[in-house]
Design a protein around this motif. Structure first.
Motif, PDB file in Angstrom:
ATOM      1  N   GLU A   1       0.829  -1.208   0.000  1.00 22.36           N
ATOM      2  CA  GLU A   1       0.000   0.000   0.000  1.00 22.36           C
ATOM      3  C   GLU A   1       0.865   1.262   0.000  1.00 22.36           C
ATOM      4  O   GLU A   1       0.579   2.213  -0.730  1.00 22.36           O
TER       5      GLU A   1
ATOM      6  N   GLY B   1      -8.135  -2.422  -2.762  1.00 21.76           N
ATOM      7  CA  GLY B   1      -8.568  -1.857  -1.487  1.00 21.76           C
ATOM      8  C   GLY B   1      -8.391  -0.352  -1.427  1.00 21.76           C
ATOM      9  O   GLY B   1      -9.287   0.380  -0.969  1.00 21.76           O
ATOM     10  N   ILE B   2      -7.234   0.119  -1.883  1.00 21.84           N
ATOM     11  CA  ILE B   2      -6.953   1.560  -1.869  1.00 21.84           C
ATOM     12  C   ILE B   2      -7.929   2.303  -2.778  1.00 21.84           C
ATOM     13  O   ILE B   2      -8.488   3.347  -2.411  1.00 21.84           O
ATOM     14  N   ASN B   3      -8.141   1.771  -3.976  1.00 16.65           N
ATOM     15  CA  ASN B   3      -9.011   2.453  -4.938  1.00 16.65           C
ATOM     16  C   ASN B   3     -10.473   2.428  -4.509  1.00 16.65           C
ATOM     17  O   ASN B   3     -11.199   3.418  -4.684  1.00 16.65           O
ATOM     18  N   ALA B   4     -10.915   1.324  -3.926  1.00 13.43           N
ATOM     19  CA  ALA B   4     -12.293   1.264  -3.444  1.00 13.43           C
ATOM     20  C   ALA B   4     -12.522   2.305  -2.353  1.00 13.43           C
ATOM     21  O   ALA B   4     -13.538   3.018  -2.347  1.00 13.43           O
ATOM     22  N   ALA B   5     -11.566   2.409  -1.435  1.00 11.65           N
ATOM     23  CA  ALA B   5     -11.690   3.406  -0.367  1.00 11.65           C
ATOM     24  C   ALA B   5     -11.694   4.816  -0.926  1.00 11.65           C
ATOM     25  O   ALA B   5     -12.459   5.678  -0.458  1.00 11.65           O
ATOM     26  N   ALA B   6     -10.869   5.071  -1.934  1.00 13.33           N
ATOM     27  CA  ALA B   6     -10.809   6.411  -2.530  1.00 13.33           C
ATOM     28  C   ALA B   6     -12.126   6.798  -3.185  1.00 13.33           C
ATOM     29  O   ALA B   6     -12.443   7.995  -3.301  1.00 13.33           O
ATOM     30  N   ASN B   7     -12.897   5.792  -3.604  1.00 14.48           N
ATOM     31  CA  ASN B   7     -14.176   6.059  -4.257  1.00 14.48           C
ATOM     32  C   ASN B   7     -15.375   5.851  -3.340  1.00 14.48           C
ATOM     33  O   ASN B   7     -16.519   5.949  -3.784  1.00 14.48           O
ATOM     34  N   GLY B   8     -15.107   5.545  -2.067  1.00 12.92           N
ATOM     35  CA  GLY B   8     -16.178   5.447  -1.083  1.00 12.92           C
ATOM     36  C   GLY B   8     -17.120   4.286  -1.268  1.00 12.92           C
ATOM     37  O   GLY B   8     -18.312   4.392  -0.957  1.00 12.92           O
TER      38      GLY B   8
ATOM     39  N   ALA C   1     -17.677  -0.242  -1.064  1.00 13.54           N
ATOM     40  CA  ALA C   1     -17.240  -1.470  -0.406  1.00 13.54           C
ATOM     41  C   ALA C   1     -16.970  -2.547  -1.449  1.00 13.54           C
ATOM     42  O   ALA C   1     -17.882  -2.967  -2.177  1.00 13.54           O
TER      43      ALA C   1
END
Length: 219
Positions: A10, A119-126, A128
């Protein structure tokens, strides 16, 4: 993947990529690299790991962009349905599905860096998205929609994936493939449902715009 290894991946991804909108799906932003070979070399040098796969996770590929655009524009296909994004890379298609209302959403890839990037990209786009670092070919966990982008560039891989996906389609799953017409795309088994002119990275493709389609696989 150990906690320490995940943390290293990460940190590396954040240090060597930029969070930018996807050209053909600007509702989504991804951590992307500017140059593939340079990133590949940095990965091996800085993390002291030799023989890593190419950093497919660091780019928005043509087929994935086509799938993402299609799901965002046709959310009814995935809304409230269990979805798998196979060979996910960056997680682009899984993120698009989640934004369109799919749940739960899983994204699988055999590269640990891809799993970290998802995981990083999903979090950046809000949204799950459950990232899975494993080969799921041959398995059926009840997914209602399965998407696969850019998986037909090598004969053995394409045949193995299409045989598996055909079985899932035959039992009733919706199977969508995003592809710009690569060599081993089994057109005889597919129905084109949408076609787009997709901006891509010239360093990875033979043009700056790739005509890319979303195909539905028959069972």
């Amino acid at each position: 993947m150990s906690g320490e290894a995940a943390l290293d991946r990460e940190a590396f991804i954040r240090a060597h990529t930029r969070l930018l909108p996807v050209p053909h799906a600007p509702e989504i932003s991804l951590h992307v690299a500017e140059e593939a070979t340079e990133l590949w070399q940095k990965t091996e040098d800085e993390l002291a790991v030799i023989g890593l796969p190419p950093p497919f996770w660091a780019f928005a590929w043509a087929g994935g962009q086509a799938l993402a655009r299609y799901l965002l524009d046709h959310g009814e296909i995935v809304a409230d349905r269990r979805m798998l994004d196979f060979a996910s890379g960056s997680g682009l298609v899984a993120i698009a599905a989640a934004k369109a209302g799919a749940a739960p959403v899983e994204a699988c890839d055999i590269d640990g860096f891809a799993a970290a990037a998802i995981g990083i990209n999903a979090a950046a786009n809000g949204v799950a998205v459950t990232a899975r670092c494993e080969d799921l070919i041959g398995r059926d966990e009840g997914w209602e929609v399965i998407c696969a982008g850019d998986v037909c560039y090598e004969r053995a891989m394409a045949e193995r994936v299409i045989d598996w996906l055909s079985g899932l389609s035959a039992r009733g799953a919706t199977v969508l493939i995003g592809d710009p017409g690569r060599s081993y795309l089994p057109r005889g088994k597919l129905e084109a449902v949408a076609t787009y002119e997709v901006p891509v990275t010239r360093a990875l493709e033979d043009a700056e715009i790739k005509r890319s389609s979303v195909w539905r696989l028959a069972g």
